[in-house]
Structures are given as structure tokens and as C-alpha cells.
Design a protein around this motif. Sequence first.
Motif, PDB file in Angstrom:
ATOM      1  N   THR A  70       3.810   0.059  -1.263  1.00  0.00           N
ATOM      2  CA  THR A  70       2.741   1.076  -1.275  1.00  0.00           C
ATOM      3  C   THR A  70       2.244   1.303  -2.702  1.00  0.00           C
ATOM      4  N   ALA A  71       2.759   2.319  -3.341  1.00  0.00           N
ATOM      5  CA  ALA A  71       2.402   2.636  -4.721  1.00  0.00           C
ATOM      6  C   ALA A  71       3.613   3.280  -5.372  1.00  0.00           C
ATOM      7  N   GLY A  72       3.620   3.310  -6.685  1.00  0.00           N
ATOM      8  CA  GLY A  72       4.741   3.923  -7.382  1.00  0.00           C
ATOM      9  C   GLY A  72       4.438   4.083  -8.857  1.00  0.00           C
ATOM     10  N   VAL A  73       5.354   4.730  -9.535  1.00  0.00           N
ATOM     11  CA  VAL A  73       5.246   4.922 -10.972  1.00  0.00           C
ATOM     12  C   VAL A  73       6.573   4.558 -11.619  1.00  0.00           C
ATOM     13  N   ALA A  74       6.494   4.218 -12.867  1.00  0.00           N
ATOM     14  CA  ALA A  74       7.694   3.888 -13.625  1.00  0.00           C
ATOM     15  C   ALA A  74       7.443   4.248 -15.081  1.00  0.00           C
ATOM     16  N   VAL A  75       8.528   4.523 -15.779  1.00  0.00           N
ATOM     17  CA  VAL A  75       8.448   4.737 -17.225  1.00  0.00           C
ATOM     18  C   VAL A  75       9.167   3.564 -17.868  1.00  0.00           C
ATOM     19  N   LEU A  76       8.473   2.910 -18.756  1.00  0.00           N
ATOM     20  CA  LEU A  76       9.028   1.773 -19.472  1.00  0.00           C
ATOM     21  C   LEU A  76       8.877   2.068 -20.955  1.00  0.00           C
ATOM     22  N   LYS A  77      10.014   2.426 -21.569  1.00  0.00           N
ATOM     23  CA  LYS A  77      10.028   2.893 -22.960  1.00  0.00           C
ATOM     24  C   LYS A  77       9.086   4.074 -23.083  1.00  0.00           C
ATOM     25  N   LYS A  78       7.994   3.947 -23.816  1.00  0.00           N
ATOM     26  CA  LYS A  78       7.088   5.090 -23.979  1.00  0.00           C
ATOM     27  C   LYS A  78       5.826   4.966 -23.122  1.00  0.00           C
ATOM     28  N   VAL A 106      -3.158   9.426  -3.133  1.00  0.00           N
ATOM     29  CA  VAL A 106      -1.996   8.615  -3.505  1.00  0.00           C
ATOM     30  C   VAL A 106      -1.848   8.562  -5.023  1.00  0.00           C
ATOM     31  N   LEU A 107      -2.952   8.413  -5.736  1.00  0.00           N
ATOM     32  CA  LEU A 107      -2.882   8.363  -7.206  1.00  0.00           C
ATOM     33  C   LEU A 107      -2.375   9.692  -7.767  1.00  0.00           C
ATOM     34  N   LYS A 108      -2.876  10.797  -7.225  1.00  0.00           N
ATOM     35  CA  LYS A 108      -2.411  12.113  -7.693  1.00  0.00           C
ATOM     36  C   LYS A 108      -0.945  12.305  -7.345  1.00  0.00           C
ATOM     37  N   HIS A 109      -0.546  11.874  -6.165  1.00  0.00           N
ATOM     38  CA  HIS A 109       0.846  11.948  -5.728  1.00  0.00           C
ATOM     39  C   HIS A 109       1.742  11.242  -6.751  1.00  0.00           C
ATOM     40  N   GLU A 110       1.374  10.042  -7.146  1.00  0.00           N
ATOM     41  CA  GLU A 110       2.183   9.280  -8.100  1.00  0.00           C
ATOM     42  C   GLU A 110       2.197   9.945  -9.474  1.00  0.00           C
ATOM     43  N   ALA A 111       1.063  10.462  -9.908  1.00  0.00           N
ATOM     44  CA  ALA A 111       1.003  11.158 -11.203  1.00  0.00           C
ATOM     45  C   ALA A 111       1.931  12.375 -11.198  1.00  0.00           C
ATOM     46  N   SER A 158      -3.082  -4.415  -0.858  1.00  0.00           N
ATOM     47  CA  SER A 158      -3.299  -4.419   0.598  1.00  0.00           C
ATOM     48  C   SER A 158      -3.127  -3.019   1.169  1.00  0.00           C
ATOM     49  N   PHE A 159      -2.057  -2.342   0.756  1.00  0.00           N
ATOM     50  CA  PHE A 159      -1.841  -0.957   1.184  1.00  0.00           C
ATOM     51  C   PHE A 159      -3.021  -0.091   0.774  1.00  0.00           C
ATOM     52  N   PHE A 160      -3.413  -0.199  -0.474  1.00  0.00           N
ATOM     53  CA  PHE A 160      -4.434   0.672  -1.042  1.00  0.00           C
ATOM     54  C   PHE A 160      -5.796   0.489  -0.372  1.00  0.00           C
ATOM     55  N   MET A 161      -6.160  -0.768  -0.113  1.00  0.00           N
ATOM     56  CA  MET A 161      -7.502  -1.037   0.390  1.00  0.00           C
ATOM     57  C   MET A 161      -7.599  -1.111   1.916  1.00  0.00           C
ATOM     58  N   GLY A 191      30.172  10.864   2.129  1.00  0.00           N
ATOM     59  CA  GLY A 191      30.102   9.464   1.759  1.00  0.00           C
ATOM     60  C   GLY A 191      28.706   8.901   1.940  1.00  0.00           C
ATOM     61  N   SER A 192      27.798   9.696   2.515  1.00  0.00           N
ATOM     62  CA  SER A 192      26.435   9.228   2.706  1.00  0.00           C
ATOM     63  C   SER A 192      25.604   9.413   1.462  1.00  0.00           C
ATOM     64  N   GLY A 193      26.214   9.910   0.423  1.00  0.00           N
ATOM     65  CA  GLY A 193      25.479  10.138  -0.804  1.00  0.00           C
ATOM     66  C   GLY A 193      25.403   8.906  -1.674  1.00  0.00           C
ATOM     67  N   GLN A 194      25.678   7.750  -1.130  1.00  0.00           N
ATOM     68  CA  GLN A 194      25.600   6.525  -1.911  1.00  0.00           C
ATOM     69  C   GLN A 194      24.163   6.239  -2.283  1.00  0.00           C
ATOM     70  N   ASN A 195      24.018   5.415  -3.304  1.00  0.00           N
ATOM     71  CA  ASN A 195      22.681   5.018  -3.721  1.00  0.00           C
ATOM     72  C   ASN A 195      22.074   4.161  -2.621  1.00  0.00           C
ATOM     73  N   THR A 196      21.045   4.684  -1.988  1.00  0.00           N
ATOM     74  CA  THR A 196      20.409   3.964  -0.895  1.00  0.00           C
ATOM     75  C   THR A 196      19.036   3.445  -1.286  1.00  0.00           C
ATOM     76  N   GLY A 197      18.732   3.456  -2.565  1.00  0.00           N
ATOM     77  CA  GLY A 197      17.427   2.997  -3.010  1.00  0.00           C
ATOM     78  C   GLY A 197      16.491   4.166  -3.199  1.00  0.00           C
ATOM     79  N   SER A 198      15.295   3.870  -3.658  1.00  0.00           N
ATOM     80  CA  SER A 198      14.360   4.946  -3.949  1.00  0.00           C
ATOM     81  C   SER A 198      13.260   5.051  -2.909  1.00  0.00           C
ATOM     82  N   GLY A 199      13.420   4.413  -1.769  1.00  0.00           N
ATOM     83  CA  GLY A 199      12.483   4.587  -0.679  1.00  0.00           C
ATOM     84  C   GLY A 199      11.229   3.963  -0.934  1.00  0.00           C
TER      85      GLY A 199
END
Length: 179
Positions: free
Chosen positions: A56-64, A88-93, A73-76, A171-179
Motif C-alpha cells: 500500500t503505502a508507508g513511511v520510513a526514517v533513514l538517517k535524517k 493516504v498521504l496525510k495518514h502516512e505523514a 497499483s494500490f495508489f492509482m 506470548g502473543s506479544g511477539q514481533n508479528t511485523g508492522s502490518g
Amino acid sequence: LDGFLSRFDLRRTDPEIAKEAEKEVARLILQFVLKDPFFGHFLSGCIRQVTDTLPTAGVAVLKKFVLLLVNPSFFMTELKDSAERAGVLKHEALHIMLKHIIQMHNPRYSNKRLYNVAADLEVNQYIGHPWKLSHGAILLSTFPELKLPPNETAETYYNLLLKHFNLVGSGSGQNTGSG
């Protein structure tokens, strides 16, 4: 790239759709500058990447740097109109601004998928006219039995969801990914 995409059940986008998505993201950011300047200036400062490497869409921080990633495909094709795409853009921001992307790595939030749901509950309350949420967005009303309070933090929603789904110490608190 095809091997990577197939491992995650993703497909390469037609180059014309990818080009359309790049233009649409740029056009929408300009609309934000005019109609929602705070977000417009923030989004215009992001490094934008139209990519098939996420569904879909997402954000990441890479250094600064702040990266805004959009699956073309999702977007259009999956989003109905410009108002949903801008939503979606505002959601990610908002995920960046509210530090969800940093908090996601806090050991206190061991169930990453649940934290992602909690963060979406928080940010989706701030998407409003002229932008709109896409069909299927996670809302407080998604969990009517919980009667979740409005305008709370992702941390509050995470704790309420954990408690409701009896995930604390199970025990369900394992890292299950970021969805």
C-alpha cells in the motif's frame, strides 16, 4: 526485484501506472500546500519513492531523511479518487509526525501488528475534509464492543486492544511485523 516481489506476493506495476502515480503524488502534495499547508510543506520535504516493494503505502526514517513510499497499483487503482489518495498521504505523514515509526521499535510494543492498528486508530481520526479515508480504514467504530475513546494516543489504544484481546503475557506479544 521479481524474486523479492514474489516472496511477498507483490507484483511489478505497469510502468505507465507508476509514472501516473508519481505525477499524482506530486500533484496532491501541491494541493496540500494550497489547502493544508502544514502537511503540504512536510510532504514536499519527504523523499518520495513509488515502489512495488510494499502493498500500500508507508513511511520510513533513514538517517535524517523521511521517506514516503507508495505502491503505484494500490495508489492509482484501489483508491477511488484524489481525496482518498490525499487521505493516504496525510495518514502516512501523521505516522511520522506522531513518532509512531520510532515508537514501533520500543520494546514496550512487542506486538508490532497490534501497535500498527493502534497507530492507525489514532491517525485516522485526523483525516478530514477535503481529504477522506479509503474504504476499509481502521476506525474506532471497527471495534464497537470496545467503545474506544476518541482523540487518544496510539499507546492508549494499544493497551486497550491488548487487554481486550487478552494478549498481555500470553506470548502473543511477539514481533508479528508492522502490518
